[in-house]
Design a protein around this motif. Structure first.
Motif, PDB file in Angstrom:
ATOM      1  N   VAL A  68     -10.274 -31.588 -15.946  1.00 16.92           N
ATOM      2  CA  VAL A  68      -9.020 -31.544 -16.687  1.00 16.92           C
ATOM      3  C   VAL A  68      -7.873 -31.840 -15.730  1.00 16.92           C
ATOM      4  N   VAL A  69      -6.831 -32.436 -16.269  1.00 18.78           N
ATOM      5  CA  VAL A  69      -5.567 -32.557 -15.538  1.00 18.78           C
ATOM      6  C   VAL A  69      -4.772 -31.307 -15.882  1.00 18.78           C
ATOM      7  N   SER A  70      -4.713 -30.368 -14.953  1.00 17.71           N
ATOM      8  CA  SER A  70      -4.103 -29.065 -15.244  1.00 17.71           C
ATOM      9  C   SER A  70      -2.602 -29.056 -15.007  1.00 17.71           C
ATOM     10  N   ASP A  71      -2.077 -30.040 -14.271  1.00 19.03           N
ATOM     11  CA  ASP A  71      -0.640 -30.066 -14.015  1.00 19.03           C
ATOM     12  C   ASP A  71      -0.221 -31.486 -13.656  1.00 19.03           C
ATOM     13  N   CYS A  72       0.983 -31.840 -14.035  1.00 23.38           N
ATOM     14  CA  CYS A  72       1.566 -33.145 -13.694  1.00 23.38           C
ATOM     15  C   CYS A  72       3.062 -32.909 -13.503  1.00 23.38           C
ATOM     16  N   ARG A  73       3.521 -33.016 -12.265  1.00 23.90           N
ATOM     17  CA  ARG A  73       4.908 -32.659 -11.944  1.00 23.90           C
ATOM     18  C   ARG A  73       5.434 -33.562 -10.842  1.00 23.90           C
ATOM     19  N   LEU A  74       6.727 -33.404 -10.547  1.00 24.23           N
ATOM     20  CA  LEU A  74       7.342 -34.161  -9.468  1.00 24.23           C
ATOM     21  C   LEU A  74       6.902 -33.632  -8.108  1.00 24.23           C
ATOM     22  N   LEU A  75       6.811 -34.526  -7.158  1.00 27.31           N
ATOM     23  CA  LEU A  75       6.545 -34.131  -5.774  1.00 27.31           C
ATOM     24  C   LEU A  75       7.788 -33.435  -5.219  1.00 27.31           C
ATOM     25  N   THR A  76       7.605 -32.264  -4.611  1.00 24.72           N
ATOM     26  CA  THR A  76       8.733 -31.470  -4.120  1.00 24.72           C
ATOM     27  C   THR A  76       8.716 -31.410  -2.591  1.00 24.72           C
ATOM     28  N   PRO A  77       9.818 -30.990  -1.964  1.00 21.88           N
ATOM     29  CA  PRO A  77       9.838 -30.890  -0.499  1.00 21.88           C
ATOM     30  C   PRO A  77       8.815 -29.926   0.065  1.00 21.88           C
ATOM     31  N   SER A  78       8.350 -28.956  -0.710  1.00 23.22           N
ATOM     32  CA  SER A  78       7.364 -27.994  -0.219  1.00 23.22           C
ATOM     33  C   SER A  78       5.934 -28.543  -0.238  1.00 23.22           C
ATOM     34  N   ASP A  79       5.718 -29.691  -0.862  1.00 21.27           N
ATOM     35  CA  ASP A  79       4.390 -30.312  -0.887  1.00 21.27           C
ATOM     36  C   ASP A  79       4.135 -31.091   0.395  1.00 21.27           C
ATOM     37  N   VAL A  80       2.896 -31.457   0.622  1.00 24.00           N
ATOM     38  CA  VAL A  80       2.555 -32.319   1.762  1.00 24.00           C
ATOM     39  C   VAL A  80       3.186 -33.688   1.520  1.00 24.00           C
ATOM     40  N   LEU A  81       3.957 -34.166   2.469  1.00 19.48           N
ATOM     41  CA  LEU A  81       4.721 -35.410   2.300  1.00 19.48           C
ATOM     42  C   LEU A  81       4.130 -36.568   3.080  1.00 19.48           C
ATOM     43  N   SER A  82       2.880 -36.458   3.487  1.00 19.07           N
ATOM     44  CA  SER A  82       2.202 -37.557   4.165  1.00 19.07           C
ATOM     45  C   SER A  82       1.221 -38.211   3.199  1.00 19.07           C
ATOM     46  N   ARG A  83       1.414 -39.483   2.911  1.00 15.91           N
ATOM     47  CA  ARG A  83       0.565 -40.186   1.963  1.00 15.91           C
ATOM     48  C   ARG A  83      -0.888 -40.229   2.420  1.00 15.91           C
ATOM     49  N   ALA A  84      -1.102 -40.286   3.728  1.00 15.05           N
ATOM     50  CA  ALA A  84      -2.461 -40.399   4.264  1.00 15.05           C
ATOM     51  C   ALA A  84      -3.300 -39.162   3.967  1.00 15.05           C
ATOM     52  N   ARG A  85      -2.668 -38.029   3.650  1.00 13.83           N
ATOM     53  CA  ARG A  85      -3.416 -36.798   3.389  1.00 13.83           C
ATOM     54  C   ARG A  85      -3.980 -36.741   1.973  1.00 13.83           C
ATOM     55  N   TYR A  86      -3.501 -37.550   1.078  1.00  7.46           N
ATOM     56  CA  TYR A  86      -3.928 -37.511  -0.322  1.00  7.46           C
ATOM     57  C   TYR A  86      -5.087 -38.472  -0.555  1.00  7.46           C
ATOM     58  N   PRO A  87      -5.960 -38.107  -1.516  1.00  9.29           N
ATOM     59  CA  PRO A  87      -6.033 -36.896  -2.329  1.00  9.29           C
ATOM     60  C   PRO A  87      -6.371 -35.662  -1.480  1.00  9.29           C
ATOM     61  N   ILE A  88      -5.787 -34.535  -1.835  1.00 10.88           N
ATOM     62  CA  ILE A  88      -5.973 -33.296  -1.089  1.00 10.88           C
ATOM     63  C   ILE A  88      -6.928 -32.378  -1.849  1.00 10.88           C
ATOM     64  N   LEU A  89      -7.973 -31.937  -1.181  1.00 15.48           N
ATOM     65  CA  LEU A  89      -8.864 -30.938  -1.749  1.00 15.48           C
ATOM     66  C   LEU A  89      -8.205 -29.572  -1.573  1.00 15.48           C
ATOM     67  N   ASN A  90      -7.811 -28.947  -2.677  1.00 21.94           N
ATOM     68  CA  ASN A  90      -7.105 -27.672  -2.603  1.00 21.94           C
ATOM     69  C   ASN A  90      -8.062 -26.484  -2.566  1.00 21.94           C
ATOM     70  N   SER A  91      -9.113 -26.516  -3.377  1.00 21.62           N
ATOM     71  CA  SER A  91     -10.069 -25.414  -3.405  1.00 21.62           C
ATOM     72  C   SER A  91     -11.394 -25.908  -3.954  1.00 21.62           C
ATOM     73  N   PHE A  92     -12.456 -25.147  -3.695  1.00 19.89           N
ATOM     74  CA  PHE A  92     -13.771 -25.494  -4.225  1.00 19.89           C
ATOM     75  C   PHE A  92     -14.608 -24.229  -4.332  1.00 19.89           C
ATOM     76  N   SER A  93     -15.601 -24.269  -5.187  1.00 19.70           N
ATOM     77  CA  SER A  93     -16.474 -23.115  -5.382  1.00 19.70           C
ATOM     78  C   SER A  93     -17.494 -23.060  -4.259  1.00 19.70           C
ATOM     79  N   PHE A  94     -17.965 -21.849  -3.997  1.00 15.81           N
ATOM     80  CA  PHE A  94     -18.916 -21.645  -2.912  1.00 15.81           C
ATOM     81  C   PHE A  94     -20.037 -20.760  -3.444  1.00 15.81           C
ATOM     82  N   PRO A  95     -21.038 -21.338  -4.121  1.00 15.37           N
ATOM     83  CA  PRO A  95     -22.092 -20.520  -4.742  1.00 15.37           C
ATOM     84  C   PRO A  95     -22.985 -19.860  -3.716  1.00 15.37           C
ATOM     85  N   ARG A  96     -23.777 -18.945  -4.175  1.00 13.81           N
ATOM     86  CA  ARG A  96     -24.653 -18.200  -3.283  1.00 13.81           C
ATOM     87  C   ARG A  96     -25.808 -19.069  -2.807  1.00 13.81           C
TER      88      ARG A  96
END
Length: 398
Positions: free
Chosen positions: A298-326
């Motif tokens: 799902v696309v859970s959010d779509c917003r403007l890029l803000t100064p608090s976000d990562v501002l380096s294009r080379a870093r995107y796409p950014i993996l923010n979180s992932f599950s870690f099963p047993r």
């Protein structure tokens, strides 16, 4: 069949509006940068501000004025208590923030209080919290330049779910969270596809019972890279290589014979940017690859890029979180992590059976020869191999 309709999972208000990313960005730009101020530079705006407040055009005086009204400078103090950054995966009791003076430790009441606090923190580390199987990426300092301008890009947040078992007519369980990414509206869909983590991409998985743990010629064959994103009403196929095939062709031909399905379109993934997409926030979409490996996302959010976000294009796409099963333990020894899967074995009570390499060699092979009848497949395990040297925050159980 369990109800996986959008209205049963996400609020109806968010699902009704179809978002066109470029159109939304244009509306934001019109509000933030109207035509009469589109070409106004920062220096010109500062001059206008000086004239409005009645000061002479003096950069020094204006700088002093800005410093005098700096909220962060005047509302912070070295005596403020430190505030730890919150992450759901690290939501357990912290140790005492204030350090107990040595002189106070001579009192029995203080000693008991410290021991009680430490024992509680130790017990809470092993509590099965709701989010303790998720890991969040540690956003560290990076050397790439800040080449993105805030409020000039749209930032999309996408949540992928693990492939779930299903039979015709019913689904077996609810989709489970797998990983979450941040992408830019100016990036192509292929940039995200190359970043997605999935065990199916670590194959191929075929019967290796004849050779066991010995290397096989098929191990060197490249994995197919075909796949598509189905978003709104369009299949976006990865056709970058000549060997890639169009998975959506058979689906579109089937849909043409149905009365209740509208027109389904097709486009090339490598020619489509995220800004070209149309979708509904929170509505389930589909990513399919490696034949029949299907991920709901799902696309859970779509917003403007803000100064608090990562501002380096080379870093995107950014993996923010992932599950870690047993981890999956070996069904024979119960100590080592499983590395192989056995099917249709005449020597096991489990089918499928998960076993480690040592137990496989000692129980199913003798002198390199296969013992009994069974099918053997590699098991990728439960741990993701992060790409590009990314690092994840530790979860609560470590």
């Amino acid at each position: 069949m369990e109800d996986y309709s959008p209205n049963s999972i996400w609020p109806e208000a968010k699902l009704k509006k179809v978002v066109h990313v470029w159109y939304e960005l244009a509306e934001f730009q019109q509000e933030l940068y109207p035509e009469n101020a589109a070409c106004t530079s920062k220096a010109e705006s500062d001059d206008i501000t000086l004239e409005e407040i009645g000061l002479s055009v003096n950069a020094g005086e204006f700088e002093k004025l800005l410093q005098s009204v700096d909220i962060e400078q005047h509302l912070s103090s070295p005596k403020d208590l430190p505030v730890n950054t919150f992450h759901p995966s690290k939501a357990y009791a912290q140790s005492l923030i204030a350090k107990v003076p040595k002189k106070a430790m001579q009192f029995n009441c203080v000693q008991r209080a410290v021991e009680t606090q430490e024992s509680k923190a130790k017990r809470n580390k092993v509590v099965k919290l709701r989010y303790n199987r998720h890991k969040y990426m540690d956003i560290k300092q990076y050397s790439e330049p800040d080449d993105l301008v805030p409020y000039r890009e749209m930032l999309l947040q996408l949540r992928f779910y693990e492939p779930f078992k299903y039979k015709v007519g019913r689904a077996l369980g609810h989709p489970k969270f797998s990983q979450e990414y941040y992408v830019l509206s100016s990036q192509y869909l292929t940039a995200l596809k190359d970043k997605i983590l999935c065990k199916c991409d670590e194959g191929p998985y075929y019967d290796i019972s004849a050779t066991g743990t010995q290397p096989n010629e098929q191990d060197t064959k490249p994995m197919p890279k075909s796949g598509f994103f189905f978003i709104h009403d369009t299949f976006y196929n990865d056709l970058r290589e000549e060997s890639n095939c169009d998975y959506s062709e058979v689906i579109r031909k089937w849909a043409e014979r149905q009365n209740m399905i509208g027109e389904l379109r097709s486009a090339r993934m490598e020619d489509t940017r995220f800004g070209d997409l149309k979708f509904r926030i929170g509505y389930p979409q589909l990513y399919q690859h490696q034949g029949n490996c299907e991920h709901i996302f799902v696309v859970s959010d779509c917003r403007l890029l803000t100064p608090s976000d990562v501002l380096s294009r080379a870093r995107y796409p950014i993996l923010n979180s992932f599950s870690f099963p047993r981890d999956v333990p070996c069904n024979i020894c119960g100590h080592s992590e499983a590395q192989y899967i056995l099917r249709n074995s005449n020597r096991h009570i489990f089918d499928p059976a998960y076993i480690c390499g040592a137990c496989l060699e000692s129980y199913h092979y003798k002198g390199g020869q296969k013992i009994g009848e069974f099918e053997l497949y590699k098991f990728a395990g439960t741990k993701f191999i992060l790409k590009d040297g990314e690092e994840a925050l530790s979860d609560a159980n470590e």
